[in-house]
Every structure is written in structure tokens, then in C-alpha cells.
Motif scaffolding. Sequence first.
Motif, PDB file in Angstrom:
ATOM      1  N   PRO A  12       0.831  -1.204   0.000  1.00  0.00           N
ATOM      2  CA  PRO A  12       0.000   0.000   0.000  1.00  0.00           C
ATOM      3  C   PRO A  12       0.863   1.250   0.000  1.00  0.00           C
ATOM      4  CG  PRO A  12       0.043  -0.984   2.180  1.00  0.00           C
ATOM      5  CD  PRO A  12       0.742  -1.952   1.264  1.00  0.00           C
ATOM      6  N   THR A  13       0.335   2.317  -0.516  1.00  0.00           N
ATOM      7  CA  THR A  13       1.029   3.600  -0.562  1.00  0.00           C
ATOM      8  C   THR A  13       0.011   4.698  -0.310  1.00  0.00           C
ATOM      9  OG1 THR A  13       2.540   4.956  -1.910  1.00  0.00           O
ATOM     10  CG2 THR A  13       0.696   3.919  -3.054  1.00  0.00           C
ATOM     11  N   PRO A  14       0.411   5.852   0.216  1.00  0.00           N
ATOM     12  CA  PRO A  14      -0.558   6.915   0.482  1.00  0.00           C
ATOM     13  C   PRO A  14      -1.298   7.317  -0.791  1.00  0.00           C
ATOM     14  CG  PRO A  14       1.500   7.377   1.611  1.00  0.00           C
ATOM     15  CD  PRO A  14       1.761   6.199   0.720  1.00  0.00           C
ATOM     16  N   PRO A  15      -2.634   7.351  -0.756  1.00  0.00           N
ATOM     17  CA  PRO A  15      -3.401   7.712  -1.952  1.00  0.00           C
ATOM     18  C   PRO A  15      -3.495   9.224  -2.112  1.00  0.00           C
ATOM     19  CG  PRO A  15      -4.898   7.212  -0.172  1.00  0.00           C
ATOM     20  CD  PRO A  15      -3.511   6.967   0.364  1.00  0.00           C
ATOM     21  N   PRO A  16      -3.843   9.699  -3.306  1.00  0.00           N
ATOM     22  CA  PRO A  16      -4.090  11.137  -3.486  1.00  0.00           C
ATOM     23  C   PRO A  16      -5.294  11.561  -2.660  1.00  0.00           C
ATOM     24  CG  PRO A  16      -4.804   9.894  -5.410  1.00  0.00           C
ATOM     25  CD  PRO A  16      -4.057   8.934  -4.539  1.00  0.00           C
ATOM     26  N   LYS A  17      -5.295  12.805  -2.219  1.00  0.00           N
ATOM     27  CA  LYS A  17      -6.331  13.271  -1.300  1.00  0.00           C
ATOM     28  C   LYS A  17      -7.407  14.122  -1.948  1.00  0.00           C
ATOM     29  CE  LYS A  17      -3.209  13.237   2.687  1.00  0.00           C
ATOM     30  NZ  LYS A  17      -2.597  14.042   3.782  1.00  0.00           N
ATOM     31  N   ARG A  18      -7.189  14.612  -3.159  1.00  0.00           N
ATOM     32  CA  ARG A  18      -8.119  15.585  -3.731  1.00  0.00           C
ATOM     33  C   ARG A  18      -8.870  15.085  -4.960  1.00  0.00           C
ATOM     34  NH1 ARG A  18      -3.617  18.522  -2.047  1.00  0.00           N
ATOM     35  NH2 ARG A  18      -4.067  20.136  -0.500  1.00  0.00           N
ATOM     36  N   LEU A  19      -8.641  13.853  -5.366  1.00  0.00           N
ATOM     37  CA  LEU A  19      -9.282  13.361  -6.580  1.00  0.00           C
ATOM     38  C   LEU A  19     -10.681  12.828  -6.334  1.00  0.00           C
ATOM     39  CD1 LEU A  19      -6.302  11.535  -8.337  1.00  0.00           C
ATOM     40  CD2 LEU A  19      -7.150  13.858  -8.707  1.00  0.00           C
ATOM     41  N   ALA A  20     -10.941  12.371  -5.103  1.00  0.00           N
ATOM     42  CA  ALA A  20     -12.241  11.792  -4.781  1.00  0.00           C
ATOM     43  C   ALA A  20     -12.401  11.777  -3.267  1.00  0.00           C
ATOM     44  CB  ALA A  20     -12.349  10.373  -5.350  1.00  0.00           C
ATOM     45  N   PRO A  21     -13.643  11.677  -2.776  1.00  0.00           N
ATOM     46  CA  PRO A  21     -13.839  11.613  -1.321  1.00  0.00           C
ATOM     47  C   PRO A  21     -13.128  10.427  -0.668  1.00  0.00           C
ATOM     48  CG  PRO A  21     -15.913  12.105  -2.427  1.00  0.00           C
ATOM     49  CD  PRO A  21     -14.929  11.759  -3.501  1.00  0.00           C
ATOM     50  N   ALA A  57     -21.526   9.935  -4.633  1.00  0.00           N
ATOM     51  CA  ALA A  57     -22.496  10.753  -5.362  1.00  0.00           C
ATOM     52  C   ALA A  57     -22.379  10.585  -6.866  1.00  0.00           C
ATOM     53  CB  ALA A  57     -22.315  12.225  -4.987  1.00  0.00           C
ATOM     54  N   GLY A  58     -21.395   9.863  -7.323  1.00  0.00           N
ATOM     55  CA  GLY A  58     -21.183   9.712  -8.758  1.00  0.00           C
ATOM     56  C   GLY A  58     -20.348  10.841  -9.319  1.00  0.00           C
ATOM     57  N   HIS A  59     -19.817  10.629 -10.504  1.00  0.00           N
ATOM     58  CA  HIS A  59     -18.948  11.617 -11.150  1.00  0.00           C
ATOM     59  C   HIS A  59     -19.302  11.651 -12.628  1.00  0.00           C
ATOM     60  CE1 HIS A  59     -15.352  13.714 -12.462  1.00  0.00           C
ATOM     61  NE2 HIS A  59     -14.986  13.895 -11.201  1.00  0.00           N
ATOM     62  N   ASP A  60     -19.603  12.843 -13.141  1.00  0.00           N
ATOM     63  CA  ASP A  60     -20.047  12.959 -14.533  1.00  0.00           C
ATOM     64  C   ASP A  60     -19.017  12.408 -15.510  1.00  0.00           C
ATOM     65  OD1 ASP A  60     -22.385  14.101 -13.702  1.00  0.00           O
ATOM     66  OD2 ASP A  60     -21.730  16.176 -14.029  1.00  0.00           O
ATOM     67  N   ALA A  61     -17.746  12.707 -15.284  1.00  0.00           N
ATOM     68  CA  ALA A  61     -16.709  12.259 -16.220  1.00  0.00           C
ATOM     69  C   ALA A  61     -16.500  10.750 -16.131  1.00  0.00           C
ATOM     70  CB  ALA A  61     -15.396  12.992 -15.947  1.00  0.00           C
ATOM     71  N   TRP A  62     -16.687  10.177 -14.945  1.00  0.00           N
ATOM     72  CA  TRP A  62     -16.492   8.742 -14.780  1.00  0.00           C
ATOM     73  C   TRP A  62     -17.672   7.947 -15.324  1.00  0.00           C
ATOM     74  CZ3 TRP A  62     -15.169   8.476  -8.828  1.00  0.00           C
ATOM     75  CH2 TRP A  62     -14.026   9.251  -8.573  1.00  0.00           C
ATOM     76  N   LYS A  63     -18.866   8.541 -15.216  1.00  0.00           N
ATOM     77  CA  LYS A  63     -20.114   7.805 -15.483  1.00  0.00           C
ATOM     78  C   LYS A  63     -20.223   6.584 -14.562  1.00  0.00           C
ATOM     79  CE  LYS A  63     -21.032   9.343 -20.194  1.00  0.00           C
ATOM     80  NZ  LYS A  63     -20.215  10.550 -20.098  1.00  0.00           N
ATOM     81  N   GLY A  64     -19.943   6.824 -13.289  1.00  0.00           N
ATOM     82  CA  GLY A  64     -20.000   5.791 -12.273  1.00  0.00           C
ATOM     83  C   GLY A  64     -19.550   6.365 -10.948  1.00  0.00           C
ATOM     84  N   THR A  65     -19.473   5.507  -9.939  1.00  0.00           N
ATOM     85  CA  THR A  65     -19.031   5.962  -8.621  1.00  0.00           C
ATOM     86  C   THR A  65     -17.607   5.526  -8.294  1.00  0.00           C
ATOM     87  OG1 THR A  65     -19.947   4.004  -7.520  1.00  0.00           O
ATOM     88  CG2 THR A  65     -21.408   5.916  -7.755  1.00  0.00           C
ATOM     89  N   PHE A  66     -17.026   4.652  -9.120  1.00  0.00           N
ATOM     90  CA  PHE A  66     -15.645   4.207  -8.923  1.00  0.00           C
ATOM     91  C   PHE A  66     -14.812   4.571 -10.154  1.00  0.00           C
ATOM     92  CE2 PHE A  66     -17.717   1.479  -5.816  1.00  0.00           C
ATOM     93  CZ  PHE A  66     -16.780   1.371  -4.798  1.00  0.00           C
ATOM     94  N   ARG A  67     -13.518   4.735  -9.932  1.00  0.00           N
ATOM     95  CA  ARG A  67     -12.579   4.978 -11.026  1.00  0.00           C
ATOM     96  C   ARG A  67     -11.240   4.367 -10.637  1.00  0.00           C
ATOM     97  NH1 ARG A  67     -13.171   6.362 -16.441  1.00  0.00           N
ATOM     98  NH2 ARG A  67     -11.385   7.544 -17.200  1.00  0.00           N
ATOM     99  N   LEU A  68     -10.584   3.726 -11.594  1.00  0.00           N
ATOM    100  CA  LEU A  68      -9.239   3.196 -11.403  1.00  0.00           C
ATOM    101  C   LEU A  68      -8.260   4.035 -12.219  1.00  0.00           C
ATOM    102  CD1 LEU A  68     -10.059  -0.597 -11.519  1.00  0.00           C
ATOM    103  CD2 LEU A  68      -8.959   0.576  -9.602  1.00  0.00           C
TER     104      LEU A  68
END
Length: 205
Positions: free
Chosen positions: A36-45, A73-84
Amino acid sequence: MDGAQGVVADAGPPPFRAAVEALRGVRLRPHIEVEPTPPPKRLAPYAYALEAAVVDGDEDLADGRLVLLHDPAGHDAWKGTFRLVTLVRAELEPEMAADPLLPEVCWSWLTGALQARGLACGEPSGTVTRAGSHYFGGLAERPPASQIEIRASWTPRESVGGVPDTGAHLAAWCDLLCQIAGLPPAAAADGSVVSLPQRRGPRST
């Protein structure tokens, strides 16, 4: 994989916790080291990140980072609630890096790794970058070095309960890491799959 993972896995809404637990439960093929590594803090909740390397003895053949993002809450650009989101990189011989088709081939490795495991994904995007280094002066004895880098993101399809099969996506991502490192496929050889020759020379630092 433990330590910092436990804190993250116990935080966030149930779908995110389930997605992280699925990542923790994946059994990876030999030569792959993951932590594991520290994740980004501002890309998603909510976010969770892993670093991985394909190791042969004392040599790292390829390395990368995989980040799981979640916005309930979902993300318009993702068209979903998860993103990899991923970064994968490896060093190449300069003559291989000069192949004009290399970027297209590397991108096809990513999409092919997902398809090979039957994974559906949406809104894929990314870049393939190749860079070359030539050394001068006190470093002139070093041979030229070239690197390929894949940056990409995609939306994993969510199953019942709103949780994507993140474990399978991690396994596919590791397939990509091994392929860019030049290792043969874990499954039976497929003549239609082109891998880079394994690199055994020392990596420059």
C-alpha cells in the motif's frame, strides 16, 4: 499486504470498503511485489492506492501504481461511482523504444489485459509516453536508456450492490505489468500476444 491497508479498508461507505477488501484478497503471480502507498487526497472523497514492482532477483523489470477512487455521489466524467487510475513504466532498449507502433501496442496491452479477464469498463483514457536519456561528462560511460510509461484511467463496471470486481481488475493490471516487463503470460502461451523481451541489464538510477 497489511499495515496501512487496515485503516483504509475500515473507512468509508460499505461499497468502498468491500472494493478495498477485494484488492487485499488477490493472490498474485510470482515476481510481483505489492504494497500500500498513500493515496491522493483531492481526486475523490475516498481513495486507496497500491504500488507494485515486477522483480527478478535484485532487478526491478517494471513498476507502477494503481489508485482506486470512489465518489458515492457519482462523477459525470467517470459515469459511475468508482474509477481506477494507473501508472506503469519500464525501461527498454533504445532500438525497441524507436518502434513507431510501440505506443499503440502498449495501449492494446492494457485493454487486452482487461478483456482477457472478461472485465467491462467505461470511459477509458490515457497516454503512452516513451522517453530516452543520453549521458555526458561524468556519466558518459552509461549506455543510453529508454523508458516506456503508461498513464490510464477507466471506470470499472459495478455489480450487484454497487461494488466493482476490483480484485479481477488488480489481477489484470498485474498482467499488464508482467507483459511490459517482458515476462511470458501466466496462462498458456498465446501466439497472438506479443511481449517485450525480458530485460536483464542493470537499471540506471
